[in-house]
Design an enzyme around this catalytic site. Structure first.
Site, short mmCIF file in Angstrom:
data_model
loop_
_atom_site.label_atom_id
_atom_site.label_comp_id
_atom_site.label_asym_id
_atom_site.label_seq_id
_atom_site.Cartn_x
_atom_site.Cartn_y
_atom_site.Cartn_z
N SER A 203 -7.34 -0.13 6.42
CA SER A 203 -7.39 1.42 6.09
C SER A 203 -8.34 2.12 6.78
CB SER A 203 -7.41 1.66 4.72
OG SER A 203 -7.29 3.12 4.53
N ASP A 447 4.21 1.49 3.91
CA ASP A 447 2.98 2.43 3.72
C ASP A 447 3.08 3.88 3.61
OD1 ASP A 447 0.36 3.72 4.13
OD2 ASP A 447 -0.26 1.77 5.33
N HIS A 493 0.20 0.41 1.12
CA HIS A 493 -1.09 0.69 2.01
C HIS A 493 -1.95 -0.34 1.54
CE1 HIS A 493 -3.80 2.78 4.31
NE2 HIS A 493 -4.70 2.95 3.20
#
Ligand SMILES: *[C@@H]1O[C@H](CO)[C@@H](O)[C@H](O)[C@H]1NC(C)=O
Ligand SMILES: *[C@@H]1O[C@H](CO)[C@@H](O)[C@H](O)[C@H]1NC(C)=O
Ligand SMILES: *[C@@H]1O[C@H](CO)[C@@H](O)[C@H](O)[C@H]1NC(C)=O
Ligand SMILES: *[C@@H]1O[C@H](CO)[C@@H](O)[C@H](O)[C@H]1NC(C)=O
Ligand SMILES: *[C@@H]1O[C@H](CO)[C@@H](O)[C@H](O)[C@H]1NC(C)=O
Ligand SMILES: *[C@@H]1O[C@H](CO)[C@@H](O)[C@H](O)[C@H]1NC(C)=O
Ligand SMILES: *[C@@H]1O[C@H](CO)[C@@H](O)[C@H](O)[C@H]1NC(C)=O
Ligand SMILES: *[C@@H]1O[C@H](CO)[C@@H](O)[C@H](O)[C@H]1NC(C)=O
Ligand SMILES: *[C@@H]1O[C@H](CO)[C@@H](O)[C@H](O)[C@H]1NC(C)=O
Ligand SMILES: *[C@@H]1O[C@H](CO)[C@@H](O)[C@H](O)[C@H]1NC(C)=O
Ligand SMILES: *[C@@H]1O[C@H](CO)[C@@H](O)[C@H](O)[C@H]1NC(C)=O
Ligand SMILES: [Ca+2]
Length: 580
Positions: A203, A447, A493
């Site tokens: 991320s 995601d 995610h």
């Protein structure tokens, strides 16, 4: 085989020469004597009095998103440095393996959201692999102070130092200092022994990794970049797309309606990959063939929920919901999945893959009027309010008068403002490649926070930039020799996806990267593990882009499928300059 044996004997004999026990070297004075000198980085002065060091023996560590459970011994060290003339204080944190476990490796780790670190949560994975592992506080005040808390000095006044520390400088200093400290601590600075340097993050941490690969080509031998939050400004404004669609179409779907559509999408698209297992391994085929209109009229029902601020993103309190999927709901979903465009229909950005849950589209329920309304995504709203409008707030107060064109203008504005700090899509990786660096880039195919296609777009930008005028297959395989992208079936995610529990998860990326860098073992497919579901404990292989998984007679193949590949590429014709 024989040379492997010889290497391991050699390693063992080295370890004998270096037989200090953790407790002998894990002291304040030994660490002070191992600190890099002040001429390591121009303008940086380390404060030896700040050193804190203590041995930790038999610590049980767990973070299944990054490494298997384990028990480790390490020296826990923190110290601080300052930038000359600035009178600031940046703290760095290192876990050092016991001398017998050290394998000439160093690992920098990154953060998530607006945090530059993940606390100590990624450090054990390094120690397990014989690496010193580090994290930085960026100079933001403490290891738990995030960049967004210090970005503004006052409304309208940017604190530029944290912006650049967060952008790329903090991790670079962490790495340069960490490598030299490691060499001196383990007595390899004068022996000529190679210290391998790595990076790992997902991320925002994935973006931080790319900031290093793009800017400091010789700093790292290898980097693991998960679902990177790069193309930062497009990425953050995109979080508002779902809300602006709802406002524009004037329909605010109950959460349960969206959940039902996601569940039906997963059920319908699951078999397209050739294996009916509850996992949509081919969201591209789903995008090409699934008609979400087919869910209109299906009944849904969900219990009431208190909502929670403990989950990410936080959820709102909702009543029990009971209804059928509406044409209005489907119109909203179609427009969300279609992705950002301007009022003239020119493409601005792209969305999540079908099968991802609609986290940005979450609505709120008004218990007084019994109606559903807007709930502005904090991820998108905060970016606009704080980083564009320079207001000290955690979200934008409303989206009044915000149109598709407004979103586009926010992107243009932010892109120019943060191109040199946060955007992080420089596609020329020549220095890194020339130095022999390797990148293992992965992204969950479902995601719901960073569109999977954003990773595909960057891989493609690098391919075109590094290998211009070269046929596709030739350049793709040339790039894959040192930069590989893996789209992970069903994955959410930076974490497993509870809606597709049978999906595999790449938990052992660090040993895979190490094997690639140090032993030349190319991850043709990526080793993954089933962490839950029907196959829990079994391993799986993830196909490398541009090949796509397809099961035939129960056997997985990685196939070349032009229509699928094309479905991941977008012409962002709303902009006249290239978007890498
Ligand atoms: C790993 O450790 C965590 C925390 O102690 C525990 O909840 C989990 O069940 C363990 N996982 C495995 C696979 O042993
Ligand atoms: C490591 O050191 C830091 C800073 O001194 C401290 O906050 C942390 O609790 C220590 N961790 C362990 C596992 O001892
Ligand atoms: C911004 O707001 C937060 C929370 O209200 C506050 O703690 C902080 O001091 C404020 N910062 C500035 C620069 O005004
Ligand atoms: C490094 O060398 C010094 C001096 O010989 C020794 O005291 C120390 O234990 C060594 N450090 C390690 C980690 O082996
Ligand atoms: C969607 O599926 C999950 C299980 O995967 C289930 O818990 C949830 O209730 C379903 N939601 C709806 C609205 O059908
Ligand atoms: C789905 O419904 C929308 C809106 O009613 C319509 O515009 C579209 O053509 C439909 N799609 C298909 C494939 O029928
Ligand atoms: C949904 O509404 C129908 C009709 O009002 C009712 O019969 C049913 O029990 C409701 N279901 C739930 C789960 O509330
Ligand atoms: C700064 O902006 C925030 C958000 O708009 C506002 O709440 C706060 O009052 C402002 N602070 C000052 C000192 O004006
Ligand atoms: C929205 O636009 C209308 C009409 O153009 C204008 O009167 C109003 O002030 C605007 N509202 C905001 C919050 O900008
Ligand atoms: C690229 O290679 C694949 C096989 O991996 C093949 O199917 C495809 O036709 C090739 N494309 C081109 C343009 O040569
Ligand atoms: C794949 O990972 C599993 C653990 O999940 C491990 O046992 C296995 O050795 C790994 N395989 C390869 C080829 O690295
Ligand atoms: Ca499947």
């Amino acid at each position: 085989m024989q040379s492997r044996l010889w290497l391991s004997l050699l390693a063992a004999s080295k370890a004998v020469a270096q037989s200090a026990h953790l407790s002998e070297v894990c002291t304040k004075s030994y660490v002070q004597a191992s600190l890099p000198s002040d001429d390591l980085i121009l303008g940086v002065t380390i404060d030896p009095t700040s050193v804190v060091a203590s041995p930790v023996i038999g610590a049980s560590v767990s973070n299944p998103n990054y490494y298997p459970n384990g028990t480790i011994d390490f020296c826990n060290v923190t110290f601080a440095y300052s930038h000359n003339g600035r009178n600031d204080r940046v703290q760095v944190w290192y876990y050092l393996p016991a001398p017998l476990d050290f394998q000439n490796r160093y690992l920098s780790t990154g953060g998530g959201g607006y945090a530059i670190n993940s606390g100590s949560r990624l450090l054990p994975g390094g120690v397990m692999n014989g690496a010193v592992a580090g994290a930085t506080d960026g100079g933001f005040g403490s290891f738990s102070t995030s960049f967004d808390e210090v970005f503004l000095l006052a409304n309208g006044t940017i604190n530029y130092q944290p912006l650049y520390m967060f952008g790329y400088q903090g991790i670079q200093e962490l790495t340069v200092i960490g490598k030299q400290f490691t060499k001196q601590f383990f007595n390899i600075s004068s022996t000529g022994t190679k210290l391998y340097a790595y990076y790992q993050g997902c991320s925002e941490g994935g973006r931080e990794g790319w900031s290093q690969v793009q800017r400091f080509g010789e700093e790292l031998d290898g980097a693991i970049t998960g679902a990177p939050a790069f193309r930062f400004v497009h990425q953050q404004v995109q979080h508002l797309w779902s809300n602006v669609v709802e406002q524009t179409l004037d329909y605010f779907p109950p959460q349960c309606e969206l959940d039902k559509i996601v569940n039906e999408t997963i059920t319908a698209c699951d078999p397209l990959d050739g294996k009916t297992d509850g996992v949509v391994a081919r969201t591209d085929l789903c995008k090409l063939s699934f008609d979400v209109n087919s869910t209109i009229g299906l009944p849904y029902s969900c219990p009431a929920s208190e909502g929670s601020t403990m989950v990410f993103p936080p959820t709102n309190p909702v009543p029990a919901q009971n209804g059928t999927v509406t044409p209005q709901g489907i119109a909203v979903v179609r427009e969300i999945l279609n992705g950002m465009h301007d009022l003239e229909g020119r493409r601005v950005y792209f969305s999540y893959q079908p099968s991802a849950s609609f986290a940005d589209a979450q609505t709120s329920y008004d218990f007084d009027t019994n109606t559903w309304g807007l709930s502005i995504s904090g991820l998108g709203g905060q970016f606009v309010e704080k980083y564009l409008f320079l207001q000290n707030a955690s979200n934008i107060p409303n989206l009044n008068n915000v149109t598709y064109d407004t979103l586009k203008s926010w992107i243009t504005q932010g892109w120019m403002k943060y191109e040199d700090s946060l955007q992080t899509t420089w596609p020329d990786l020549t220095p890194f490649h020339t130095a022999g660096g390797k990148v293992l880039h992965y992204h969950g195919e479902s995601d719901n926070s960073i569109p999977t296609a954003s990773s595909v777009r960057y891989w493609e930008s690098v391919r075109k930039t590094m290998y211009p005028n070269t046929p596709y297959n030739e350049s793709a395989s040339a790039l894959n020799a040192w930069y590989r992208l893996f789209l992970v079936p069903g994955m959410g995610h930076c974490a497993p996806n509870p809606l597709q529990p049978n999906g595999p998860y790449p938990q052992n990326n660090l040993p895979v990267l190490i094997d690639w860098v140090e032993n030349g073992v190319e991850p043709v497919t990526l080793n993954a593990t089933h962490l839950a579901g029907d196959l829990e404990g079994q391993s799986a292989e993830i196909c490398a882009w541009p090949l796509r998984p397809l099961w035939r007679d129960g056997e997985e193949q990685c196939v070349y499928d032009q229509a699928s590949i094309d479905s991941w590429h977008y012409d962002l014709d709303a902009f006249k300059v290239p978007v890498y």
